[in-house]
Design a protein around this motif. Structure first.
Motif, mmCIF file in Angstrom:
data_model
loop_
_atom_site.group_PDB
_atom_site.id
_atom_site.type_symbol
_atom_site.label_atom_id
_atom_site.label_comp_id
_atom_site.label_asym_id
_atom_site.label_seq_id
_atom_site.Cartn_x
_atom_site.Cartn_y
_atom_site.Cartn_z
ATOM 1 N N LEU A 113 32.132 -10.387 2.027
ATOM 2 C CA LEU A 113 32.304 -11.828 1.844
ATOM 3 C C LEU A 113 33.703 -12.114 1.294
ATOM 4 O O LEU A 113 34.383 -13.035 1.744
ATOM 5 C CB LEU A 113 31.231 -12.381 0.901
ATOM 6 N N GLY A 114 34.138 -11.293 0.349
ATOM 7 C CA GLY A 114 35.483 -11.439 -0.201
ATOM 8 C C GLY A 114 36.548 -11.250 0.867
ATOM 9 O O GLY A 114 37.532 -11.982 0.927
ATOM 10 N N GLU A 115 36.340 -10.270 1.759
ATOM 11 C CA GLU A 115 37.296 -10.037 2.843
ATOM 12 C C GLU A 115 37.339 -11.229 3.793
ATOM 13 O O GLU A 115 38.406 -11.603 4.281
ATOM 14 C CB GLU A 115 36.937 -8.753 3.598
ATOM 15 N N ALA A 116 36.177 -11.825 4.037
ATOM 16 C CA ALA A 116 36.136 -13.016 4.897
ATOM 17 C C ALA A 116 36.936 -14.149 4.257
ATOM 18 O O ALA A 116 37.659 -14.877 4.942
ATOM 19 C CB ALA A 116 34.691 -13.450 5.135
ATOM 20 N N LEU A 117 36.840 -14.283 2.938
ATOM 21 C CA LEU A 117 37.619 -15.315 2.229
ATOM 22 C C LEU A 117 39.111 -15.021 2.310
ATOM 23 O O LEU A 117 39.917 -15.914 2.544
ATOM 24 C CB LEU A 117 37.178 -15.407 0.767
ATOM 25 N N VAL A 118 39.478 -13.761 2.119
ATOM 26 C CA VAL A 118 40.893 -13.372 2.146
ATOM 27 C C VAL A 118 41.483 -13.582 3.546
ATOM 28 O O VAL A 118 42.648 -13.950 3.684
ATOM 29 C CB VAL A 118 41.061 -11.904 1.683
ATOM 30 N N ALA A 133 45.171 -11.603 -3.281
ATOM 31 C CA ALA A 133 44.905 -10.596 -2.242
ATOM 32 C C ALA A 133 45.586 -10.971 -0.927
ATOM 33 O O ALA A 133 46.051 -10.099 -0.197
ATOM 34 C CB ALA A 133 43.399 -10.445 -2.035
ATOM 35 N N GLN A 134 45.669 -12.268 -0.628
ATOM 36 C CA GLN A 134 46.325 -12.701 0.604
ATOM 37 C C GLN A 134 47.812 -12.370 0.603
ATOM 38 O O GLN A 134 48.407 -12.195 1.653
ATOM 39 C CB GLN A 134 46.120 -14.202 0.818
ATOM 40 N N LYS A 171 45.667 -3.546 -2.748
ATOM 41 C CA LYS A 171 44.828 -4.508 -2.018
ATOM 42 C C LYS A 171 43.364 -4.075 -2.083
ATOM 43 O O LYS A 171 42.473 -4.888 -2.275
ATOM 44 C CB LYS A 171 45.300 -4.611 -0.566
ATOM 45 N N ARG A 172 43.120 -2.787 -1.927
ATOM 46 C CA ARG A 172 41.745 -2.269 -2.003
ATOM 47 C C ARG A 172 41.139 -2.557 -3.369
ATOM 48 O O ARG A 172 40.008 -3.029 -3.473
ATOM 49 C CB ARG A 172 41.728 -0.758 -1.717
ATOM 50 N N ARG A 173 41.922 -2.313 -4.421
ATOM 51 C CA ARG A 173 41.429 -2.595 -5.781
ATOM 52 C C ARG A 173 41.204 -4.090 -5.983
ATOM 53 O O ARG A 173 40.245 -4.502 -6.628
ATOM 54 C CB ARG A 173 42.423 -2.063 -6.829
#
Length: 167
Positions: free
Chosen positions: A27-32, A55-56, A65-67
């Motif tokens: 979900l966080g990746e979808a936001l980013v 993160a963007q 970025k992974r962290r």
């Protein structure tokens, strides 16, 4: 008689906790991955919005970025993610609808350039459209294609069709 206490039975297994964290991170990746204009439409707590924006700005494949993505997942553990998920579905749905509209416009344009009967049919379907500018744009788009010129009329025809479909 069982040796487990009621508290231990209610606690999710390690696998379930890992799966929940993976879902939050996705979900966080979808936001980013959202463009800035769409991200503004999603109601996020300040801390989460700041983490997503940070993160963007980070390079794609980077340990930092992974962290950061793990941190976003951690923040979301304490948040109600249902409204965020719902908003992302809406944004994706509107994107799907917008894509369908673009395909429809392109289909009309291609048919009109290829066939005069398509122009007549379009004018019958959309009587508010002025026939003269439409026919002129189609004629000019055909000339541009023949003479390998920049597609100015081709683009203008797209805009005219888009305006007709949106009204």
């Amino acid at each position: 008689m069982s040796t487990h206490t009621d508290h231990e039975l209610e606690r999710p297994s390690k696998t379930q906790r890992k799966q929940a964290m993976a879902e939050l991170q996705a979900l966080g990746e979808a936001l980013v991955d959202l463009p800035a204009d769409r991200l503004k439409k999603v109601a996020l707590p300040d801390e989460l919005r700041t983490a997503v924006l940070e993160a963007q700005r980070m390079p794609r494949q980077d340990e930092a970025k992974r962290r950061q993505m793990q941190y976003i997942g951690k923040i979301m553990r304490n948040e109600d993610t249902a409204p965020i998920i719902e908003k992302l579905k809406q944004l994706k749905g509107s994107s799907t609808a917008a894509t369908a509209l673009l395909h429809r416009i392109e289909r009309y344009r291609t048919e009109m350039i290829a066939n005069d009967a398509a122009i007549t049919q379009f004018l019958a379907d959309f009587p508010a459209v002025d026939a003269q500018p439409l026919r002129a744009l189609v004629r000019n788009a055909r000339k541009e294609a023949e003479q390998v010129k920049p597609p100015k009329a081709y683009r203008e025809l797209f805009q005219l069709i888009k305006t007709a479909l949106e009204t």
